[in-house]
Structures are given as C-alpha cells and as structure tokens.
Design an enzyme around this catalytic site. Structure first.
Site, short mmCIF file in Angstrom:
data_model
loop_
_atom_site.label_atom_id
_atom_site.label_comp_id
_atom_site.label_asym_id
_atom_site.label_seq_id
_atom_site.Cartn_x
_atom_site.Cartn_y
_atom_site.Cartn_z
NE ARG A 9 -2.01 1.59 3.86
CZ ARG A 9 -1.19 1.16 4.80
NH1 ARG A 9 -1.55 0.20 5.60
NH2 ARG A 9 0.00 1.70 4.96
CB CYS A 10 -2.63 -1.54 -3.70
SG CYS A 10 -1.89 -2.27 -5.17
CB SER A 11 0.57 2.49 -6.43
OG SER A 11 1.39 1.40 -6.78
NE ARG A 14 -3.14 5.28 -4.64
CZ ARG A 14 -2.12 4.77 -3.97
NH1 ARG A 14 -2.34 3.95 -2.94
NH2 ARG A 14 -0.87 5.08 -4.28
NE ARG A 92 -2.56 -4.40 -2.95
CZ ARG A 92 -1.80 -4.92 -2.00
NH1 ARG A 92 -2.20 -5.98 -1.34
NH2 ARG A 92 -0.64 -4.38 -1.70
#
Length: 114
Positions: A9-11, A14, A92
C-alpha cells in the site's frame, strides 16, 4: 538474495520493489505487516543498518505511534518492543542482504546493497 520488507500500500515500497525487480535482483518478499518481525529480527535489522537510534527505523508520524503514547525520546528497548508488537511502526521499505541493510527512502538508496 535480498530480503525486502514490503508494504504494497506504500508508494515508496512499491517504487523500491520495482527498482530492484527491474535490475533482476533475487528477492525474498516479506509483507511485514502480515509476517511481523519479532524482537530478535528487529535487533538484527538494526545491526545490519549500522546500529542507528531505533527511532530512525520508525514511522513516528504514524497514528499508532501517538495512540501508544510513544515519544521520540523513548529508550531503544521501548521502541523496539513497540515495533515488534505493532509492525505498522516500522519504516518502509527495508532491504536486508547478509549483514547489511538499508531503508529505501528514497528508493534509490536500495541500490547501495547491489
């Protein structure tokens, strides 16, 4: 092999994953919110990062940080225990290769492990 602590869910997470995959890196993908690291794994990750203050491994702006009554001046032991119990607090993405690790902020920092 790089162990990649990922939150889909974290850009930034990704972006980091795409960066490594585009380079053909052999990855072990760990969705750390589902497969939470235990205290020993967090301590090992900290050592691989070069033993920074634990707060540098955390997301202090995460609402859970405030909900738990945590402070940036809490002891490393308190903060590590909080991350083990609440993996959403872990910064993250985190990539670990052998005895080295980096936090992928910005994602290009991950290239230091290659």
């Amino acid at each position: 092999m790089i162990e990649y602590w990922h939150n889909p869910r974290c850009s930034k997470s990704r972006e980091g994953l795409a960066l490594l995959e585009d380079r053909g890196v052999d990855l072990h993908l760990r969705r750390y919110l589902e497969q939470a690291p235990n205290l020993e794994e967090l301590q090992a990750a900290r050592a691989a990062l070069g033993n920074p203050p634990v707060i540098e491994m955390m997301r202090p702006k995460e609402p859970r940080f405030k909900e738990l009554g945590l402070s940036t001046s809490d002891s490393d032991e308190t903060l590590l225990a909080a991350m083990a119990a609440n993996p959403v607090l872990i910064e993250r993405p985190l990539a670990i290769k052998g005895d080295r690790a980096v936090i992928g902020r910005p994602p290009e920092k991950l290239l230091e492990l290659l």
